[in-house]
Structure formats: structure tokens, C-alpha cells
Design a protein around this motif. Structure first.
Motif, PDB file in Angstrom:
ATOM      1  N   ALA A  37       0.827  -1.215   0.000  1.00  0.00           N
ATOM      2  CA  ALA A  37       0.000   0.000   0.000  1.00  0.00           C
ATOM      3  C   ALA A  37       0.857   1.259   0.000  1.00  0.00           C
ATOM      4  N   ASN A  38       2.048   1.181   0.574  1.00  0.00           N
ATOM      5  CA  ASN A  38       2.931   2.344   0.685  1.00  0.00           C
ATOM      6  C   ASN A  38       4.005   2.398  -0.397  1.00  0.00           C
ATOM      7  N   SER A  39       3.886   1.539  -1.396  1.00  0.00           N
ATOM      8  CA  SER A  39       4.834   1.526  -2.503  1.00  0.00           C
ATOM      9  C   SER A  39       4.277   2.352  -3.658  1.00  0.00           C
ATOM     10  N   ASP A  40       5.175   2.927  -4.451  1.00  0.00           N
ATOM     11  CA  ASP A  40       4.739   3.729  -5.606  1.00  0.00           C
ATOM     12  C   ASP A  40       4.256   2.851  -6.759  1.00  0.00           C
ATOM     13  N   ALA A  41       4.790   1.642  -6.858  1.00  0.00           N
ATOM     14  CA  ALA A  41       4.387   0.716  -7.914  1.00  0.00           C
ATOM     15  C   ALA A  41       4.623  -0.711  -7.428  1.00  0.00           C
ATOM     16  N   ASN A  42       3.669  -1.598  -7.746  1.00  0.00           N
ATOM     17  CA  ASN A  42       3.773  -3.005  -7.379  1.00  0.00           C
ATOM     18  C   ASN A  42       3.572  -3.847  -8.637  1.00  0.00           C
ATOM     19  N   ILE A  43       4.609  -4.572  -9.000  1.00  0.00           N
ATOM     20  CA  ILE A  43       4.621  -5.272 -10.283  1.00  0.00           C
ATOM     21  C   ILE A  43       4.858  -6.762 -10.039  1.00  0.00           C
ATOM     22  N   PHE A  44       4.016  -7.585 -10.664  1.00  0.00           N
ATOM     23  CA  PHE A  44       4.097  -9.026 -10.472  1.00  0.00           C
ATOM     24  C   PHE A  44       4.008  -9.737 -11.823  1.00  0.00           C
ATOM     25  N   ASN A  45       4.207 -11.048 -11.788  1.00  0.00           N
ATOM     26  CA  ASN A  45       4.047 -11.885 -12.966  1.00  0.00           C
ATOM     27  C   ASN A  45       2.781 -12.720 -12.802  1.00  0.00           C
ATOM     28  N   LEU A  46       1.788 -12.479 -13.662  1.00  0.00           N
ATOM     29  CA  LEU A  46       0.564 -13.274 -13.632  1.00  0.00           C
ATOM     30  C   LEU A  46       0.779 -14.511 -14.496  1.00  0.00           C
ATOM     31  N   GLU A  47       0.792 -15.673 -13.851  1.00  0.00           N
ATOM     32  CA  GLU A  47       1.188 -16.921 -14.499  1.00  0.00           C
ATOM     33  C   GLU A  47      -0.002 -17.709 -15.042  1.00  0.00           C
ATOM     34  N   THR A  48      -1.146 -17.072 -15.146  1.00  0.00           N
ATOM     35  CA  THR A  48      -2.333 -17.787 -15.607  1.00  0.00           C
ATOM     36  C   THR A  48      -3.304 -16.841 -16.303  1.00  0.00           C
ATOM     37  N   PRO A  49      -4.043 -17.330 -17.293  1.00  0.00           N
ATOM     38  CA  PRO A  49      -5.139 -16.527 -17.835  1.00  0.00           C
ATOM     39  C   PRO A  49      -6.308 -16.500 -16.841  1.00  0.00           C
ATOM     40  N   LEU A  50      -7.101 -15.442 -16.899  1.00  0.00           N
ATOM     41  CA  LEU A  50      -8.330 -15.346 -16.114  1.00  0.00           C
ATOM     42  C   LEU A  50      -9.492 -15.543 -17.084  1.00  0.00           C
ATOM     43  N   CYS A  51     -10.169 -16.661 -16.977  1.00  0.00           N
ATOM     44  CA  CYS A  51     -11.283 -16.934 -17.894  1.00  0.00           C
ATOM     45  C   CYS A  51     -12.216 -17.972 -17.276  1.00  0.00           C
ATOM     46  N   ASP A  52     -13.484 -17.871 -17.628  1.00  0.00           N
ATOM     47  CA  ASP A  52     -14.491 -18.819 -17.132  1.00  0.00           C
ATOM     48  C   ASP A  52     -14.819 -19.889 -18.164  1.00  0.00           C
ATOM     49  N   LYS A  53     -14.691 -19.566 -19.437  1.00  0.00           N
ATOM     50  CA  LYS A  53     -14.923 -20.523 -20.508  1.00  0.00           C
ATOM     51  C   LYS A  53     -13.566 -20.979 -21.033  1.00  0.00           C
ATOM     52  N   LEU A  54     -13.269 -22.279 -20.880  1.00  0.00           N
ATOM     53  CA  LEU A  54     -11.944 -22.783 -21.192  1.00  0.00           C
ATOM     54  C   LEU A  54     -11.813 -23.143 -22.672  1.00  0.00           C
ATOM     55  N   ALA A  55     -10.642 -22.833 -23.213  1.00  0.00           N
ATOM     56  CA  ALA A  55     -10.297 -23.190 -24.591  1.00  0.00           C
ATOM     57  C   ALA A  55      -8.802 -23.498 -24.632  1.00  0.00           C
ATOM     58  N   PRO A  56      -8.393 -24.593 -23.981  1.00  0.00           N
ATOM     59  CA  PRO A  56      -6.959 -24.880 -23.856  1.00  0.00           C
ATOM     60  C   PRO A  56      -6.270 -25.123 -25.186  1.00  0.00           C
ATOM     61  N   ILE A  57      -5.084 -24.582 -25.323  1.00  0.00           N
ATOM     62  CA  ILE A  57      -4.296 -24.810 -26.526  1.00  0.00           C
ATOM     63  C   ILE A  57      -3.639 -26.187 -26.444  1.00  0.00           C
ATOM     64  N   VAL A  58      -3.142 -26.665 -27.576  1.00  0.00           N
ATOM     65  CA  VAL A  58      -2.409 -27.928 -27.610  1.00  0.00           C
ATOM     66  C   VAL A  58      -0.969 -27.658 -27.173  1.00  0.00           C
ATOM     67  N   LYS A  59      -0.537 -28.328 -26.128  1.00  0.00           N
ATOM     68  CA  LYS A  59       0.805 -28.131 -25.589  1.00  0.00           C
ATOM     69  C   LYS A  59       1.147 -29.292 -24.679  1.00  0.00           C
ATOM     70  N   CYS A  60       2.380 -29.361 -24.235  1.00  0.00           N
ATOM     71  CA  CYS A  60       2.720 -30.278 -23.155  1.00  0.00           C
ATOM     72  C   CYS A  60       2.737 -29.472 -21.858  1.00  0.00           C
ATOM     73  N   GLY A  61       2.494 -30.133 -20.748  1.00  0.00           N
ATOM     74  CA  GLY A  61       2.403 -29.424 -19.477  1.00  0.00           C
ATOM     75  C   GLY A  61       0.989 -28.937 -19.221  1.00  0.00           C
ATOM     76  N   PRO A  62       0.741 -28.415 -18.024  1.00  0.00           N
ATOM     77  CA  PRO A  62      -0.617 -28.016 -17.649  1.00  0.00           C
ATOM     78  C   PRO A  62      -1.093 -26.753 -18.358  1.00  0.00           C
ATOM     79  N   ASN A  63      -2.382 -26.705 -18.641  1.00  0.00           N
ATOM     80  CA  ASN A  63      -3.033 -25.487 -19.134  1.00  0.00           C
ATOM     81  C   ASN A  63      -3.704 -24.810 -17.945  1.00  0.00           C
ATOM     82  N   LEU A  64      -3.101 -23.760 -17.449  1.00  0.00           N
ATOM     83  CA  LEU A  64      -3.616 -23.105 -16.253  1.00  0.00           C
ATOM     84  C   LEU A  64      -4.777 -22.172 -16.574  1.00  0.00           C
ATOM     85  N   HIS A  65      -5.582 -21.915 -15.550  1.00  0.00           N
ATOM     86  CA  HIS A  65      -6.648 -20.916 -15.658  1.00  0.00           C
ATOM     87  C   HIS A  65      -7.128 -20.587 -14.253  1.00  0.00           C
ATOM     88  N   ALA A  66      -7.759 -19.434 -14.134  1.00  0.00           N
ATOM     89  CA  ALA A  66      -8.384 -19.018 -12.881  1.00  0.00           C
ATOM     90  C   ALA A  66      -9.650 -18.246 -13.232  1.00  0.00           C
TER      91      ALA A  66
END
Length: 382
Positions: A37-66
Motif C-alpha cells: 500500500a505504501n509503494s509507488d508501484a507493485n509489479i508481479f508476474n501473472l502466471e495464468t489466464p483469467l477466464c471462465d470458458k476454457l479453450a486450452p491450446i495444444v501443448k505439453c504441461g498443464p493449461n492453467l486458468h483461474a
């Protein structure tokens, strides 16, 4: 100017309800929330798409979502910007990526590191205050979510362009931070190549280079006039299905003070079993930092990075040798025999000539390029 830079964030079933209800105090606790709250900027890495309707791509490894409703929790955490150049940003296709971008921007959370094409994805994020300008450049190793000249996705690390991007950014800014999404998961040291890449970013003008993606705390190198953090660890990403808790539950929040210089302070954070994060308490904090400082001293020793990585490679090579053997991976009899023989069967199934050919294919640039294009064609992902 004070900037907080955090690692990977993925809402999971353990803490999803806290995100959906926007309960930032439950997610982070008062002390950690006050820092943001007391920082001028807070920057993170969002490692997942945010979606309710899933459309996973073809890949190896997990298809994440939230769920899309999780954006409420991200906003409540005082996040000002998300770097989304990572290997999961296209897990739910371009629609999932752009929906995520729109959701974040609607909450006044800026998004960078992705775009409609490679040129747009490579655009940096700029912060200006008190007459000082800070540029943040995000890029990721090539997996399944990289943008091209004509395809949307994440900005790629490219030795032909990325260093020039940083040099150009330094010419416009007082300070430059690089968020590099790369390295081997759950390995606490830099590989020789990762070290060369990060050092080169510093040589091209970066004041701070942070590698993410490894999901564990690594080590620090003060190189020339810059700082390199090899492995920041997660911020909020409960990964109990994938690895030992020791790796994913501990991370570093970086507090960066910009005045007449760029000073970097590491704040250890710990994730509990209910998916809630807090600043590490005294004993745990000292243990985390002791190991972190120990590794940071180790990589200063001549030849350590190379020798350590060679040992790690010898332990993991069999997993790579299994891949070209195809159907043998699913043969239950061979899998049982492999375990009984202390996991040496796949090594025996390839002779020296086979391994040399495999090495040449992946090491030689022309062979590797042809292999990549050929595999994309037969798996229909071009």
C-alpha cells in the motif's frame, strides 16, 4: 521512488475464494499488505489466464486458468502492473489472453510483455516520478505462448533483439529492470547460459535483472553496476501437485528503492497450507536468507556454476532421453523394469552414436531450427 517486484501469481483452489471476495488481508496479511500500500508501484508476474470458458491450446504441461472474478483480489492487493511474458499466458488461447488483459486494465492494472504481435509484446512498461524514469522489460524463453510478427502472445527472449531492446530502453530511462521468465524449474542456481544472458542484460544497461519461472528462491549476483536475482521464487502459487513444498512456498518480494541509485532489498515471504502469504518471521526469515546468501557466495567461486549444472544435468538427462523413444514411455513393463534397474534402462536403450546424433540435433542451430519447424508441422501447431 519505491517499487515492489514480486514473482508468480496463480489463484488456486486453496485460496481462490480469497481472490474472488477480494479479501486481501486473508491473502497477504496486514504487514505485507501495508508494504504494498505504501509503494509507488507493485509489479508481479501473472502466471495464468483469467477466464471462465476454457479453450486450452495444444501443448505439453498443464493449461492453467483461474476464474475471472479473481481479478478483484488482484486489485485489492494494490497491484499496479502485471508482466505477462511467461509460458502460460496463452494456455487458454488468444481469447483468454486478451480477456485477461481487458479485465486487468478495467481495474487500472497495467499489462505488459504481451501483445497482438511480437513488436507490441516487446513494448516496455514505464514509470515516472520525481523526475526519474524507470523502464521495465519483460521477456520469456520459447515455449508455447510466444508471439510472432503475425501472432499474438508473449514477448520472447531473442539474442538478436532483446539486448538491443534493453539498450534502447536505457537510453530513454534512468533505470532499467528486466523480468526474464526462464531457467529450469526447481533449480536454485543459474545455468551457465542463464548467467551469460543475465550478465549481458546488465552490460547493455539493466540495473536489475530478475529471473522468474523456476518456482524457488535461487541466489544473487552483484555484477558490475547491476544486480541479478537468479530465481525469485513464487509470490502466490500453491503447487503441491508438482513439487516439494519447500520450493514453491517460499519466495522473495523485492523492494527496490530508486533515488541516486537502484537499491534492492529481498523480503522473504512464506505461503501457508491455506494459500495465505505473509512476511517470513524471524527464525524462518534468517534460515531462508542464510541459504540464499550461501548460494550467492557459491556462484562466485570460479567454475562453480558450470560444475554444479553438469551434476544437475547428469541427474535429469534420462528424462530427456525418454522423449525420442516415444511409445516406450507408456509401456508399463519397461517402466517397472526401469525402476527396478534404478532408472538406467532408457540410458541403455540408446547407444553412444544415438546420443551424439541427438546432441548434434539440439545443439546445432540449423538442425534445431529444422527440427522445431518439422515437429510443429506434424503436430499441427504452426
Amino acid at each position: 521512488m519505491m517499487i515492489c517486484l514480486g514473482g508468480d501469481i496463480v489463484p488456486t483452489k486453496t485460496n481462490e475464494h480469497f481472490f474472488i471476495t477480494g479479501d486481501s488481508k486473508a491473502l497477504l496479511g496486514k504487514e505485507l499488505l501495508d508494504i504494498l500500500a505504501n509503494s509507488d508501484a507493485n509489479i508481479f508476474n501473472l502466471e495464468t489466464p483469467l477466464c471462465d470458458k476454457l479453450a486450452p491450446i495444444v501443448k505439453c504441461g498443464p493449461n492453467l486458468h483461474a476464474p475471472t472474478a479473481c481479478v478483484k483480489g488482484l486489485k485489492a492487493m494494490h497491484i499496479t502492473a502485471m508482466g505477462c511474458a511467461n509460458n502460460h499466458t496463452l494456455d487458454q488461447g488468444t481469447k483468454g489472453m486478451f480477456q485477461t488483459k481487458r479485465l486487468l486494465e478495467a481495474q487500472d492494472i497495467d499489462v505488459f510483455g504481451i501483445g497482438r504481435n511480437l513488436s507490441e509484446a516487446a513494448e516496455p512498461y514505464l514509470i515516472a516520478k520525481n523526475g526519474r524514469r524507470v523502464g521495465i522489460y519483460a521477456c520469456a524463453e520459447h515455449e508455447f505462448t510466444i508471439a510472432t510478427e503475425t501472432k499474438a502472445g508473449a514477448n520472447s527472449y531473442d539474442a538478436l533483439y532483446s539486448f538491443d531492446h534493453v539498450a534502447e530502453l536505457k537510453a530513454k530511462c534512468d533505470y532499467v529492470i528486466v523480468m526474464f521468465h526462464g531457467g529450469k524449474e526447481f533449480y536454485r542456481y543459474p545455468s551457465p547460459d542463464i548467467q551469460r544472458i543475465c550478465r549481458r542484460f546488465v552490460e547493455k544497461g539493466a540495473d536489475l535483472v530478475v529471473t522468474q519461472h523456476t518456482h524457488c528462491i535461487g541466489c544473487r549476483e552483484d555484477y558490475r553496476k547491476g544486480v541479478i536475482i537468479y530465481g525469485q521464487g513464487n509470490f502466490l502459487f500453491e503447487q503441491s501437485a508438482f513439487c516439494n513444498r519447500e520450493f514453491y512456498a517460499n519466495g522473495l518480494l523485492l523492494r527496490i528503492k530508486i533515488d541516486d541509485g537502484c537499491k534492492v532489498e529481498e523480503l522473504p515471504v512464506v505461503l501457508d497450507e491455506k494459500g495465505r502469504l505473509a512476511l517470513a518471521e524471524s527464525l524462518i526469515k534468517e534460515q531462508i536468507m542464510h541459504e540464499y546468501r550461501k548460494r550467492s557466495l557459491e556462484i562466485q567461486r570460479n567454475g562453480f556454476v558450470t560444475k554444479c549444472y553438469q551434476r544437475f544435468a547428469r541427474k535429469t538427462i534420462e528424462g530427456y532421453l525418454r522423449i525420442p523413444l516415444g511409445y516406450l514411455n507408456t509401456n508399463i513393463i519397461l517402466r517397472i523394469a526401469n525402476r527396478l534397474l534404478k532408472r538406467r534402462l532408457y540410458y541403455w536403450l540408446t547407444n553412444r552414436r544415438h546420443r551424439l546424433s541427438f546432441l548434434n540435433i539440439v545443439e546445432c542451430e540449423s538442425h534445431r531450427e529444422l527440427l522445431i519447424q518439422g515437429l510443429k508441422g506434424v503436430t499441427k501447431i504452426i
